[in-house]
Design a protein around this motif. Structure first.
Motif, PDB file in Angstrom:
ATOM      1  N   LEU A 206       9.994   4.804  -1.916  1.00 13.94           N
ATOM      2  CA  LEU A 206      11.366   4.309  -1.971  1.00 13.94           C
ATOM      3  C   LEU A 206      11.573   3.025  -1.163  1.00 13.94           C
ATOM      4  O   LEU A 206      12.179   2.073  -1.677  1.00 13.94           O
ATOM      5  CB  LEU A 206      12.346   5.389  -1.494  1.00 13.94           C
ATOM      6  CG  LEU A 206      13.818   5.014  -1.533  1.00 13.94           C
ATOM      7  CD1 LEU A 206      14.240   4.652  -2.960  1.00 13.94           C
ATOM      8  CD2 LEU A 206      14.666   6.154  -0.987  1.00 13.94           C
ATOM      9  N   GLY A 207      11.084   2.974   0.053  1.00 17.03           N
ATOM     10  CA  GLY A 207      11.285   1.783   0.889  1.00 17.03           C
ATOM     11  C   GLY A 207      10.788   0.509   0.237  1.00 17.03           C
ATOM     12  O   GLY A 207      11.563  -0.455   0.098  1.00 17.03           O
ATOM     13  N   PRO A 208       9.518   0.467  -0.173  1.00 15.69           N
ATOM     14  CA  PRO A 208       9.027  -0.762  -0.806  1.00 15.69           C
ATOM     15  C   PRO A 208       9.752  -1.098  -2.116  1.00 15.69           C
ATOM     16  O   PRO A 208       9.943  -2.261  -2.430  1.00 15.69           O
ATOM     17  CB  PRO A 208       7.551  -0.486  -1.083  1.00 15.69           C
ATOM     18  CG  PRO A 208       7.200   0.733  -0.347  1.00 15.69           C
ATOM     19  CD  PRO A 208       8.452   1.429   0.046  1.00 15.69           C
ATOM     20  N   LEU A 209      10.165  -0.070  -2.849  1.00 20.85           N
ATOM     21  CA  LEU A 209      10.910  -0.322  -4.095  1.00 20.85           C
ATOM     22  C   LEU A 209      12.238  -0.991  -3.789  1.00 20.85           C
ATOM     23  O   LEU A 209      12.609  -1.966  -4.454  1.00 20.85           O
ATOM     24  CB  LEU A 209      11.162   0.994  -4.835  1.00 20.85           C
ATOM     25  CG  LEU A 209      10.158   1.403  -5.876  1.00 20.85           C
ATOM     26  CD1 LEU A 209      10.465   2.793  -6.386  1.00 20.85           C
ATOM     27  CD2 LEU A 209      10.133   0.411  -7.023  1.00 20.85           C
TER      28      LEU A 209
ATOM     29  N   GLY B  13       0.812  -1.208   0.000  1.00 19.70           N
ATOM     30  CA  GLY B  13       0.000   0.000   0.000  1.00 19.70           C
ATOM     31  C   GLY B  13       0.845   1.258   0.000  1.00 19.70           C
ATOM     32  O   GLY B  13       0.488   2.260  -0.614  1.00 19.70           O
ATOM     33  N   SER B  14       1.999   1.212   0.669  1.00 18.45           N
ATOM     34  CA  SER B  14       2.858   2.399   0.704  1.00 18.45           C
ATOM     35  C   SER B  14       3.443   2.699  -0.670  1.00 18.45           C
ATOM     36  O   SER B  14       3.639   3.866  -1.016  1.00 18.45           O
ATOM     37  CB  SER B  14       3.965   2.248   1.746  1.00 18.45           C
ATOM     38  OG  SER B  14       4.712   1.085   1.515  1.00 18.45           O
ATOM     39  N   LEU B  15       3.689   1.676  -1.475  1.00 16.50           N
ATOM     40  CA  LEU B  15       4.179   1.917  -2.835  1.00 16.50           C
ATOM     41  C   LEU B  15       3.072   2.542  -3.678  1.00 16.50           C
ATOM     42  O   LEU B  15       3.310   3.493  -4.420  1.00 16.50           O
ATOM     43  CB  LEU B  15       4.668   0.615  -3.476  1.00 16.50           C
ATOM     44  CG  LEU B  15       5.210   0.742  -4.901  1.00 16.50           C
ATOM     45  CD1 LEU B  15       6.359   1.755  -4.973  1.00 16.50           C
ATOM     46  CD2 LEU B  15       5.679  -0.605  -5.414  1.00 16.50           C
ATOM     47  N   ARG B  16       1.863   2.026  -3.544  1.00 16.90           N
ATOM     48  CA  ARG B  16       0.731   2.615  -4.273  1.00 16.90           C
ATOM     49  C   ARG B  16       0.504   4.067  -3.856  1.00 16.90           C
ATOM     50  O   ARG B  16       0.292   4.937  -4.688  1.00 16.90           O
ATOM     51  CB  ARG B  16      -0.542   1.792  -4.059  1.00 16.90           C
ATOM     52  CG  ARG B  16      -0.578   0.504  -4.860  1.00 16.90           C
ATOM     53  CD  ARG B  16      -1.972  -0.128  -4.870  1.00 16.90           C
ATOM     54  NE  ARG B  16      -2.512  -0.349  -3.544  1.00 16.90           N
ATOM     55  CZ  ARG B  16      -2.306  -1.432  -2.811  1.00 16.90           C
ATOM     56  NH1 ARG B  16      -1.577  -2.415  -3.284  1.00 16.90           N
ATOM     57  NH2 ARG B  16      -2.833  -1.551  -1.606  1.00 16.90           N
ATOM     58  N   LEU B  17       0.579   4.324  -2.553  1.00 18.51           N
ATOM     59  CA  LEU B  17       0.393   5.686  -2.048  1.00 18.51           C
ATOM     60  C   LEU B  17       1.492   6.608  -2.551  1.00 18.51           C
ATOM     61  O   LEU B  17       1.216   7.718  -3.031  1.00 18.51           O
ATOM     62  CB  LEU B  17       0.364   5.693  -0.512  1.00 18.51           C
ATOM     63  CG  LEU B  17       0.319   7.080   0.140  1.00 18.51           C
ATOM     64  CD1 LEU B  17      -0.948   7.829  -0.258  1.00 18.51           C
ATOM     65  CD2 LEU B  17       0.444   6.954   1.650  1.00 18.51           C
TER      66      LEU B  17
END
Length: 165
Positions: free
Chosen positions: A157-160, A16-20
């Motif tokens: 950035l983190g999820p990537l 979800g954090s990447l989508r956000l």
């Protein structure tokens, strides 16, 4: 005939954090397009000068510039049109890269989505300060869009990076 292998990232569940983050980056890109539209429209209205630029920054307006030199007026007008086109193009590229690439975990899209507005801002912003054009009304909308973009880039950035491991 040789086949060219296409590299695809390892499939992973999109956090979800990447989508956000991607959505915020795309929203900021669309805000750049909106700024470009305002820039473009003002060229054809009585305002003529850019958003946030008034008599405190430029002591003449559309009619005075036109009366002084129709050729100069046409030149400034053509610059307004061209710059608005490049701002819109950069915003659209940024939004598209974020929505269709970053959201899918594509690191190349993330890097490119960052490079596009950074190049534009690094080139354009410094010239505003020595001439007194760095008004809040003029650069405020760009700074707001940039802040939203940076927030999105940091969230994504983190999820990537985690997906790359």
């Amino acid at each position: 005939m040789s086949r060219i292998a296409h590299h695809r990232p390892v499939a992973f569940a999109v956090p979800g954090s990447l989508r956000l983050g991607a959505a915020l980056m795309a929203l900021a890109g669309l805000a750049f397009v909106g700024y470009a539209v305002i820039f473009f429209v003002r060229n054809f209205t009585g305002a003529f000068l850019e958003l946030g630029i008034g008599p405190g920054e430029v002591d003449v307006g559309r009619s005075e510039i036109r009366a002084f030199s129709p050729d100069l007026y046409n030149y400034v007008s053509h610059l307004h049109i061209a710059v608005s086109g490049f701002i819109a193009a950069a915003g659209l590229a940024t939004a598209s890269l974020a929505w269709f690439g970053v959201r899918r975990g594509e690191l190349w899209a993330y890097v490119t989505a960052i490079v596009v507005p950074v190049v534009g801002l690094v080139v354009a912003l410094p010239a505003h300060y020595p001439y007194g054009f760095a008004t809040l009304g003029h650069l405020g909308p760009i700074y707001l869009a940039t802040a939203i973009f940076v927030a999105g880039a940091l969230v994504a950035l983190g999820p990537l990076l985690k997906a790359r491991r």
